[in-house]
Write a protein that holds these residues in place. Structure first.
Motif, PDB file in Angstrom:
ATOM      1  N   GLY A  85       0.765  -1.140  -0.039  1.00 26.23           N
ATOM      2  CA  GLY A  85      -0.228  -0.125   0.092  1.00 26.23           C
ATOM      3  C   GLY A  85       0.875   1.126  -0.043  1.00 26.23           C
ATOM      4  O   GLY A  85       0.409   2.227  -0.739  1.00 26.23           O
ATOM      5  N   PHE A  86       1.656   1.376   0.950  1.00 27.59           N
ATOM      6  CA  PHE A  86       2.844   2.436   0.984  1.00 27.59           C
ATOM      7  C   PHE A  86       3.506   2.620  -0.432  1.00 27.59           C
ATOM      8  O   PHE A  86       3.474   3.633  -0.963  1.00 27.59           O
ATOM      9  N   ALA A  87       4.245   1.446  -1.027  1.00 26.83           N
ATOM     10  CA  ALA A  87       4.587   1.654  -2.330  1.00 26.83           C
ATOM     11  C   ALA A  87       3.919   2.381  -3.403  1.00 26.83           C
ATOM     12  O   ALA A  87       4.274   2.916  -4.157  1.00 26.83           O
ATOM     13  N   ARG A  88       2.639   1.835  -3.370  1.00 26.80           N
ATOM     14  CA  ARG A  88       1.653   2.192  -4.525  1.00 26.80           C
ATOM     15  C   ARG A  88       1.370   3.797  -4.209  1.00 26.80           C
ATOM     16  O   ARG A  88       1.187   4.434  -5.077  1.00 26.80           O
ATOM     17  N   ASP A  89       0.661   3.967  -2.966  1.00 31.59           N
ATOM     18  CA  ASP A  89       0.411   5.284  -2.615  1.00 31.59           C
ATOM     19  C   ASP A  89       1.386   6.241  -2.769  1.00 31.59           C
ATOM     20  O   ASP A  89       1.110   7.570  -3.458  1.00 31.59           O
ATOM     21  N   MET A  90       2.572   6.117  -2.272  1.00 32.36           N
ATOM     22  CA  MET A  90       3.817   6.906  -2.358  1.00 32.36           C
ATOM     23  C   MET A  90       4.226   7.197  -3.915  1.00 32.36           C
ATOM     24  O   MET A  90       4.423   8.228  -3.986  1.00 32.36           O
ATOM     25  N   ALA A  91       4.014   6.193  -4.583  1.00 37.35           N
ATOM     26  CA  ALA A  91       4.506   6.437  -5.936  1.00 37.35           C
ATOM     27  C   ALA A  91       3.640   7.496  -6.774  1.00 37.35           C
ATOM     28  O   ALA A  91       3.995   8.207  -7.442  1.00 37.35           O
ATOM     29  N   VAL A  92       2.255   7.260  -6.497  1.00 44.00           N
ATOM     30  CA  VAL A  92       1.268   7.981  -6.999  1.00 44.00           C
ATOM     31  C   VAL A  92       1.654   9.612  -6.360  1.00 44.00           C
ATOM     32  O   VAL A  92       1.537  10.464  -7.236  1.00 44.00           O
ATOM     33  N   HIS A  93       1.881   9.655  -5.311  1.00 40.41           N
ATOM     34  CA  HIS A  93       2.077  11.053  -4.386  1.00 40.41           C
ATOM     35  C   HIS A  93       3.153  11.769  -5.029  1.00 40.41           C
ATOM     36  O   HIS A  93       3.359  12.629  -5.557  1.00 40.41           O
TER      37      HIS A  93
ATOM     38  N   TRP B 229      10.108  -2.687  -6.402  1.00 41.67           N
ATOM     39  CA  TRP B 229       9.666  -3.556  -5.200  1.00 41.67           C
ATOM     40  C   TRP B 229       8.365  -4.367  -5.658  1.00 41.67           C
ATOM     41  O   TRP B 229       8.294  -5.441  -5.341  1.00 41.67           O
ATOM     42  N   LEU B 230       7.300  -3.563  -5.990  1.00 47.94           N
ATOM     43  CA  LEU B 230       6.076  -4.216  -6.103  1.00 47.94           C
ATOM     44  C   LEU B 230       6.326  -5.349  -7.463  1.00 47.94           C
ATOM     45  O   LEU B 230       5.649  -6.392  -7.349  1.00 47.94           O
ATOM     46  N   ASP B 231       7.154  -4.938  -8.359  1.00 49.60           N
ATOM     47  CA  ASP B 231       7.422  -6.091  -9.620  1.00 49.60           C
ATOM     48  C   ASP B 231       8.106  -7.122  -8.793  1.00 49.60           C
ATOM     49  O   ASP B 231       7.944  -8.376  -9.129  1.00 49.60           O
ATOM     50  N   GLN B 232       9.216  -6.883  -7.985  1.00 49.25           N
ATOM     51  CA  GLN B 232       9.669  -7.893  -7.456  1.00 49.25           C
ATOM     52  C   GLN B 232       8.975  -8.913  -6.756  1.00 49.25           C
ATOM     53  O   GLN B 232       9.060 -10.320  -6.774  1.00 49.25           O
ATOM     54  N   TRP B 233       8.039  -8.429  -5.928  1.00 45.80           N
ATOM     55  CA  TRP B 233       6.924  -8.974  -5.180  1.00 45.80           C
ATOM     56  C   TRP B 233       5.916  -9.658  -6.000  1.00 45.80           C
ATOM     57  O   TRP B 233       5.430 -10.279  -5.136  1.00 45.80           O
ATOM     58  N   GLY B 234       5.829  -9.380  -7.186  1.00 48.30           N
ATOM     59  CA  GLY B 234       4.936  -9.942  -7.942  1.00 48.30           C
ATOM     60  C   GLY B 234       3.380  -9.545  -7.775  1.00 48.30           C
ATOM     61  O   GLY B 234       2.207 -10.012  -8.107  1.00 48.30           O
ATOM     62  N   LEU B 235       3.589  -8.121  -7.386  1.00 48.79           N
ATOM     63  CA  LEU B 235       2.210  -7.157  -6.923  1.00 48.79           C
ATOM     64  C   LEU B 235       1.983  -6.299  -8.192  1.00 48.79           C
ATOM     65  O   LEU B 235       2.778  -5.900  -8.738  1.00 48.79           O
ATOM     66  N   THR B 236       0.544  -6.231  -8.027  1.00 47.72           N
ATOM     67  CA  THR B 236       0.245  -4.893  -9.355  1.00 47.72           C
ATOM     68  C   THR B 236       0.682  -3.712  -8.791  1.00 47.72           C
ATOM     69  O   THR B 236       0.890  -3.196  -7.609  1.00 47.72           O
ATOM     70  N   GLN B 237       0.896  -2.812  -9.683  1.00 49.36           N
ATOM     71  CA  GLN B 237       1.374  -1.407  -9.332  1.00 49.36           C
ATOM     72  C   GLN B 237       0.256  -0.422  -9.002  1.00 49.36           C
ATOM     73  O   GLN B 237       0.436   0.697  -8.642  1.00 49.36           O
ATOM     74  N   SER B 238      -1.012  -0.959  -9.051  1.00 48.56           N
ATOM     75  CA  SER B 238      -2.401  -0.216  -8.761  1.00 48.56           C
ATOM     76  C   SER B 238      -3.171  -1.028  -7.982  1.00 48.56           C
ATOM     77  O   SER B 238      -2.940  -2.422  -7.985  1.00 48.56           O
ATOM     78  N   SER B 239      -4.139  -0.688  -7.261  1.00 44.00           N
ATOM     79  CA  SER B 239      -5.241  -1.252  -6.541  1.00 44.00           C
ATOM     80  C   SER B 239      -6.300  -0.560  -6.383  1.00 44.00           C
ATOM     81  O   SER B 239      -6.560   0.449  -6.787  1.00 44.00           O
ATOM     82  N   GLN B 240      -7.374  -1.273  -6.131  1.00 46.24           N
ATOM     83  CA  GLN B 240      -8.822  -0.749  -5.842  1.00 46.24           C
ATOM     84  C   GLN B 240      -9.062  -0.381  -4.677  1.00 46.24           C
ATOM     85  O   GLN B 240     -10.175   0.366  -4.503  1.00 46.24           O
TER      86      GLN B 240
END
Length: 186
Positions: free
Chosen positions: A23-31, A72-83
């Motif tokens: 969540g932090f990675a996604r939200d701070m990336a947007v910020h 990091w999100l990519d390494q973790w296999g997670l999407t770069q955005s979320s609902q």
């Protein structure tokens, strides 16, 4: 979090998609992306060297940090955005309501961005500094919120460096506003 053992024998953890790390990675990336956008706008709207230098520093620092978080999100296999609602990972009841493109505290609205695009010279400098001051205040609060719950040491170090760096820039921006006879928005 799922964990595994690396080739070196150390245990690594892969954050879940709804974790504070993701969540932090996604939200701070947007910020951060908005801070980069604001800085590119002002760079083209003023010849003032101190403001252009600040914008250059913000562009480079925050684009680099954003890249780390997306990596990091990519390494973790997670999407770069979320609902998920922005900052839901903080597990706090946030009164902030996204509006006009401002998704999180400190983010400028679409109307504020449009105003910056329409200004030049000293007016653009002051508006940019006022917006960036609010932006950094929101960013520091989010980064500190992550530091307080962090499990991932690399990401925690990055968040702590954001707190330190942006707190320093808050003082610089406040001083730059004063030099221009202007005050913060709040």
């Amino acid at each position: 979090m799922a964990s595994g053992t690396s080739a070196s024998g150390t245990v690594s953890a892969t954050p879940a998609t709804d974790s504070p790390e993701a969540g932090f990675a996604r939200d701070m990336a947007v910020h951060h992306q908005q801070a980069v956008d604001l800085s590119f706008i002002v760079r083209d709207r003023t010849a003032d060297v101190p403001v252009r230098n600040l914008a250059f520093d913000i562009i480079n620092t925050q684009a680099n940090q954003r890249g780390m978080m997306m990596g990091w999100l990519d390494q973790w296999g997670l999407t770069q955005s979320s609902q998920a609602k922005p900052m839901a990972w903080m597990k706090m009841d946030h009164a902030y309501q996204p509006h006009d493109g401002s998704l999180m505290p400190g983010m400028a609205t679409n109307a504020q961005l449009d105003k910056l695009r329409g200004l030049s010279g000293r007016d653009a400098e002051i508006w940019y500094l006022q917006l960036m001051l609010e932006h950094h205040r929101g960013g520091v609060a989010m980064a500190q919120g992550y530091v307080d719950v962090a499990v991932n040491e690399s990401e925690k170090r990055l968040a702590q460096s954001m707190v330190v760096g942006q707190t320093s820039e808050i003082q610089l921006i406040t001083d730059m506003l004063a030099e221009r006879g202007a005050k913060p928005l709040s």
